[in-house]
Design a protein around this motif. Sequence first.
Motif, PDB file in Angstrom:
ATOM      1  N   ASN A 140       0.848  -1.202   0.000  1.00 36.47           N
ATOM      2  CA  ASN A 140       0.000   0.000   0.000  1.00 36.47           C
ATOM      3  C   ASN A 140       0.883   1.252   0.000  1.00 36.47           C
ATOM      4  O   ASN A 140       0.969   1.983   0.987  1.00 36.47           O
ATOM      5  CB  ASN A 140      -0.915   0.000   1.221  1.00 36.47           C
ATOM      6  N   VAL A 141       1.549   1.493  -1.114  1.00 39.23           N
ATOM      7  CA  VAL A 141       2.506   2.597  -1.195  1.00 39.23           C
ATOM      8  C   VAL A 141       1.800   3.898  -1.546  1.00 39.23           C
ATOM      9  O   VAL A 141       0.765   3.908  -2.211  1.00 39.23           O
ATOM     10  CB  VAL A 141       3.609   2.295  -2.236  1.00 39.23           C
ATOM     11  N   ASP A 142       2.372   5.006  -1.094  1.00 35.69           N
ATOM     12  CA  ASP A 142       1.827   6.327  -1.400  1.00 35.69           C
ATOM     13  C   ASP A 142       2.074   6.683  -2.861  1.00 35.69           C
ATOM     14  O   ASP A 142       2.912   6.083  -3.536  1.00 35.69           O
ATOM     15  CB  ASP A 142       2.470   7.381  -0.501  1.00 35.69           C
ATOM     16  N   ALA A 143       1.365   7.700  -3.321  1.00 33.91           N
ATOM     17  CA  ALA A 143       1.537   8.171  -4.693  1.00 33.91           C
ATOM     18  C   ALA A 143       2.988   8.603  -4.923  1.00 33.91           C
ATOM     19  O   ALA A 143       3.610   9.229  -4.068  1.00 33.91           O
ATOM     20  CB  ALA A 143       0.594   9.334  -4.962  1.00 33.91           C
ATOM     21  N   GLY A 144       3.524   8.238  -6.086  1.00 34.14           N
ATOM     22  CA  GLY A 144       4.870   8.639  -6.460  1.00 34.14           C
ATOM     23  C   GLY A 144       5.983   7.752  -5.939  1.00 34.14           C
ATOM     24  O   GLY A 144       7.155   7.986  -6.247  1.00 34.14           O
TER      25      GLY A 144
END
Length: 356
Positions: A140-144
């Motif tokens: 669940n990685v953040d945007a970018g």
Amino acid sequence: MYENQTKEAILERMRQASPEGIDTRQGSVTYDLLSPAAIELAHAYIALDQVLKFGFAGPEQPSEFLDLRAAEFGVTRRPSVKASGEVVFTGDDGTVIPVGTSVCTDEEEPIVFVTTEAGIINQRTAKLKAEAVTGGIRGNVDAGRIKLMMGNLSGVISVTNPQEFANGAETESDESLLGRYFDRVRRPATSGNAWHYRQWALEVPGVGDVKVFPTWKGGGTVKLSILSEDKQEPDDEIIEEVAKAVGERRPLGAEVTVSKAKGVEINVSASLTLVPGADLEEIKTLFRTNLKEFLAGIAFKTKIVSFIRIFGLLLDIEQVADFSDLQINGVGGNLEMEDEEVAIAGTVDFVVKQKL
């Protein structure tokens, strides 16, 4: 229950049960022969005590015994779920991006994702669906965060994820499995009542919680509002799996609607006074992480997003000496969610008012 069955207590009973006239004093042959047996019997009582404890479901029950106990009632541990989202490739027009193209984050231990559909770069970009290689919340990685290509695919200049990846979930925890087990045995689920629908939905991997609305459009209609394991809006695949699982077991004639919980972004703004050496971006990242954890903890449990609790999250950050003008969604007070709404972390707009 058997805490009094020590080696000393057992040995004493064995000495008392010995024939009269036999020397059972310490150092005697009888004493030396009985002592090893007393030790082994004491160990057996310890094991028996554990067997009794492990036979009843509870917080202290080891995972393997909890699995066995829950399985007796048809409750099995949900497997991990891979995070999913979209990645954007930038490069030469006409470049083919095949299914299974690998991309990753630029970290010492990178998180790897693969495309789940093929595409062609057109007008310098191509947006494709992708998922993490392995299940779990790490995906669940953040945007970018996704920045690197893997392999030797030519024609691609860069890759990124414009939005965060979501719905990744770990293998179901003991706490969650125990909760579903208690739901099954303590709450009667018969003839397609509300508890039945809840149990059916929670069996689907990736489902974190569910709200059931009986007779939401009159008799014979039921609506399920679904949250993902990470307490966000679930993806379409999870909704389809829930609809399938419920559809196979619903009572004849029941009209069931399965929908996503509606995510409402909680945007927080404030003016900060920072301690010497504090970094504003680090503060934003830490606060947003804490905000996500807090909102996940109240999802579907309360309709109120407490202003005071969010105030406390910011107050607990050591790099912040003071702050003012705290607002959530432009309001200096509580927010209230509707029945099918769930609060999710939005933007964090902090400005530095002063540095000490």
